[in-house]
Design an enzyme around this catalytic site. Structure first.
Site, short mmCIF file in Angstrom:
data_model
loop_
_atom_site.label_atom_id
_atom_site.label_comp_id
_atom_site.label_asym_id
_atom_site.label_seq_id
_atom_site.Cartn_x
_atom_site.Cartn_y
_atom_site.Cartn_z
N HIS A 35 0.81 -1.22 0.00
CA HIS A 35 0.00 0.00 0.00
C HIS A 35 0.84 1.27 0.00
O HIS A 35 0.32 2.37 0.07
CB HIS A 35 -0.92 -0.02 1.22
CG HIS A 35 -2.10 0.88 1.13
ND1 HIS A 35 -2.30 1.97 1.97
CD2 HIS A 35 -3.17 0.86 0.29
CE1 HIS A 35 -3.43 2.57 1.65
NE2 HIS A 35 -3.98 1.93 0.64
N LYS B 136 2.87 4.46 -1.17
CA LYS B 136 2.76 5.36 -2.33
C LYS B 136 3.93 6.35 -2.29
O LYS B 136 3.92 7.33 -1.56
CB LYS B 136 1.43 6.14 -2.30
CG LYS B 136 0.21 5.29 -2.66
CD LYS B 136 -0.26 4.46 -1.49
CE LYS B 136 -1.45 3.60 -1.84
NZ LYS B 136 -2.70 4.32 -1.76
N ASP C 53 14.99 11.04 -9.83
CA ASP C 53 16.36 11.44 -9.51
C ASP C 53 16.48 11.69 -8.00
O ASP C 53 16.40 10.75 -7.24
CB ASP C 53 16.78 12.65 -10.34
CG ASP C 53 17.04 12.28 -11.80
OD1 ASP C 53 17.19 11.07 -12.09
OD2 ASP C 53 17.06 13.18 -12.65
#
Length: 536
Positions: free
Chosen positions: A220, A222, A227
Site C-alpha cells: 500500500h 505510495k 532522480d
C-alpha cells in the site's frame, strides 16, 4: 483456550466465505469489513497501557525509547527528536518542501519530473490503472527511456515500479499488461516488482476470487521518486487520483539522502516480491524464499531483515552525517557552513520516514503515531483525516483518553468511492457511517463532544481519499508536525498491509503556513465540512 481459538479463527472463516461469493462483490466487500471489525474486537480485549507504547516492539537492533518523549527535549519542535532513535532523521531546508493541493497538480508534476529524469524513476503504488491518463504516464516513461538511449552521452536511467500482485493482476487488462511493453522494450532498464502477501496461500488462495483476495494484505506504499526528488502521497496511479479524488501530496525537491532512502526501501520490498517478466510470468529473486509457496516464517524473517537493514543503515549513516541535526550552540551558522564549502541552507525542517509492515513484525509507524497521540498535552490540537473511518481500538482509546483537542475529518457517504454502487456494495458507505456514529456515541457518552469533533467532507462530483495528521502545540495557531503518506489509521493499515509515511517537523513559519492551509481547508474552496450530529 477453545474460545480464544474460535475468536482467532473468525477472520479466516469470513475470508473463506468470500470464496463462495463469485459475482457478489458487494457482499464480499461487506464481509471483509466485518472481518476487520472482528480483528478490532480482539484488539479491544488486549488493550495496552500507553506506557507500553514505548516497549521494544521492533527488532532487537532498534534502540528502545525508555522515557516519555516530551521529557527528552521539551522545547518546541525539538521535543520530537526522539523519533530519530527509531528511524533516520533527515534535516532539510523548508525551501525544498512544497505541499501540493490538487490531483491535477500531482499528475502534471509527476509527468514533468519523469520527462527530465536522468538517473532514476522509482514508483511504488497499490496499482496502475488502465485508462488514457495512466497510459499517458506510461508513455512519458517510454519517451524518457528512449531519449536516455539516444542521447549523445547515454544516461544510465533505471525505472523501478513496485505494485501489489493481487490488485495489479486483476482482470485481463491490468497493471501488468500496461507495463509489459516497457519491460519488453527496455529489459535492462525497467524492473516491475509485484508484492504478494505471505498470508494469502494454500487453500485460502484457491478459494478467494481475484477481486477479493486483496483483503488479506497489500502493498500500500505510495512513493514517487525522480532522480533526487520525492513525492509522498496516499494517491494511487489511477485516473480519478489525477482528476477528482482528493488526496494529500508533498514534494521534497533535491533531497538526495531522502531519495536514496526511499530508493533502497522500494528495492528492499522489490527483492522480496515477485518479478514481472516480459512474457507476463513472474519469478522470485534468486535466493529469496517464495512469498506463498515457501515457508511463511522463513519468508517473513528474511523480509524483516532486508527492510530493517535499509532502515538501520540509513539511520547510522544520518547519525554520522548529522551528529546533531537540531539547532544548538554547537552548530555552525549558515555563513560558517558556506565558508567551509557547504552551501546548503541550514536545516529548519526534519523528515522522519515511518514504516509499518506488521506481516514482517515492523511497526515503527504504529509506535510513533500512538506515542504522538499519547503525549499530546492539554491545549494541543490534533487534526486527523481519513477516507475510511475504521480506527484501530488503540487509536480510538487514545483519542478518547488523552488531553488534546481533536478534529477529525471523514468522508461523507456521498464522496465514498462505493457510493451509488449496485447491490450490497452500495451499502458500504452506510457501514462506515455506522462505525462513525458508534464512535461519536462513545464521545458523547463520555461528555467529550467539545474536545473531540467530527466533520464530513463533501464536494460535488468528487471522492475523498486524504489521510494524515497535523499537530498544533499548545498556544500555537500553526502546526509544527504532520504525518503524510499511505496509512489510513485503520486495522488493515496497522496489521495487514505494507505502509509508509513521513513525519515532517518544521520550525519554519512559511512551511507551517502551507501545512496549516492544507489542514484548515483540506482542499480548494468548494469544500463543505459538515459537523456530525450528536446521536443523543
Amino acid at each position: 483456550m477453545a474460545v480464544a481459538a474460535a475468536a482467532a479463527a473468525g477472520p479466516v472463516f469470513w475470508r473463506r466465505l468470500l470464496g463462495l461469493l463469485p459475482g457478489r462483490p458487494g457482499l464480499a466487500a461487506l464481509l471483509g469489513r466485518l472481518s476487520d471489525r472482528l480483528g478490532r474486537n480482539r484488539d479491544r480485549q488486549r488493550r495496552r497501557s500507553p506506557w507500553l507504547l514505548l516497549a521494544p516492539l521492533l527488532s532487537p537492533t532498534v534502540p528502545q525509547v525508555t522515557s516519555p518523549p516530551c521529557c527528552l527535549c521539551p522545547e518546541g519542535v525539538h521535543r520530537f527528536q526522539w523519533i530519530r532513535n527509531l528511524v533516520p532523521e533527515f534535516g532539510v531546508s523548508s525551501s525544498h518542501v512544497r505541499v501540493l493541493s490538487s490531483p491535477a497538480e500531482f499528475f502534471e508534476l509527476m509527468k514533468g519530473q519523469i520527462r527530465v529524469a536522468k538517473k532514476r524513476v522509482v514508483m511504488a503504488s497499490l496499482y496502475l490503472g488502465t485508462g488514457p491518463l495512466e497510459q499517458e504516464l506510461v508513455d512519458c516513461l517510454e519517451s524518457t527511456l528512449e531519449k536516455s538511449l539516444q542521447a549523445k552521452f547515454p544516461s544510465n536511467l533505471k525505472v523501478s515500479i513496485l505494485l501489489d500482485f493481487t490488485r495489479g493482476s486483476r482482470g485481463r487488462k491490468n497493471s501488468r499488461t500496461m507495463l509489459l511493453p516497457l519491460l519488453q522494450r527496455f529489459p535492462e532498464q525497467v524492473r516491475v516488482s509485484l508484492f504478494h502477501t505471505p498470508h494469502l496461500r494454500g487453500l485460502l488462495r484457491l478459494l478467494i476470487p481475484e477481486r477479493f483476495n486483496e483483503t488479506i494484505g497489500l502493498q500500500h506504499i505510495k512513493v514517487y521518486l525522480f532522480d533526487n526528488s520525492v513525492i509522498l502521497s496516499g494517491a494511487n496511479l489511477s485516473d480519478s487520483y489525477f482528476t477528482n479524488r482528493q488526496d494529500r501530496y508533498v514534494f521534497l525537491q533535491d533531497c538526495v539522502e531522502i531519495a536514496d532512502f526511499f530508493t533502497e526501501l522500494v528495492d528492499a520490498v522489490g527483492d522480496v516480491s515477485l518479478q514481472l517478466q516480459g512474457d507476463d510470468t513472474v519469478q522470485v529473486v534468486d535466493g529469496m524464499v517464495h512469498p506463498y509457496k515457501g515457508d511463511r516464517a522463513e519468508y517473513c524473517k528474511a523480509a524483516n531483515k532486508r527492510v530493517m537493514d535499509v532502515i538501520n543503515s540509513a539511520r547510522t549513516r544520518q547519525q554520522m552525517l548529522h551528529a546533531q541535526t537540531f539547532h544548538s550552540n554547537s552548530l555552525l551558522t549558515q555563513e560558517d557552513a558556506a565558508a567551509a564549502g557547504d552551501r546548503r541552507p541550514a536545516p529548519d525542517t526534519w523528515i522522519y520516514p515511518l514504516i509499518q509492515m506488521k506481516p514482517f513484525e515492523i511497526q515503527i509507524d504504529e509506535i510513533v503515531t500512538e506515542t504522538l497521540l499519547t503525549e499530546a498535552e492539554r491545549g494541543a490540537k490534533v487534526y486527523l483525516t481519513t477516507g475510511y473511518f475504521n480506527l484501530t481500538q488503540a487509536y480510538m482509546d487514545l483519542v478518547l483518553g488523552t488531553r488534546a483537542e481533536y478534529q477529525i475529518l471523514l468522508a461523507s457517504p456521498e464522496v465514498n468511492g462505493f457510493f451509488g454502487a449496485k447491490g450490497v456494495a452500495g451499502a458500504i458507505p452506510a457501514a462506515y457511517v455506522h462505525i462513525e456514529r458508534q464512535f461519536y456515541s462513545e464521545v458523547c457518552s463520555l461528555g467529550q463532544q467539545e474536545r473531540v469533533q467530527l466533520q464530513e467532507y463533501w464536494r460535488r462530483g468528487w471522492t475523498f481519499h486524504a489521510k494524515g495528521l497535523w499537530l498544533y502545540l499548545a498556544g500555537s495557531s500553526l502546526p509544527c508536525l504532520t504525518l503524510i503518506g499511505s496509512p489510513n489509521f485503520g486495522y488493515r493499515s496497522v496489521h495487514r498491509d505494507l505502509e509508509a509515511q513521513i513525519a515532517i517537523v518544521t520550525e519554519n513559519e512559511a512551511l507551517q503556513q502551507q501545512l496549516h492551509q492544507g489542514c484548515s481547508q483540506r482542499l480548494p474552496l468548494q469544500l463543505c465540512a459538515r459537523a456530525v450530529e450528536s446521536p443523543w
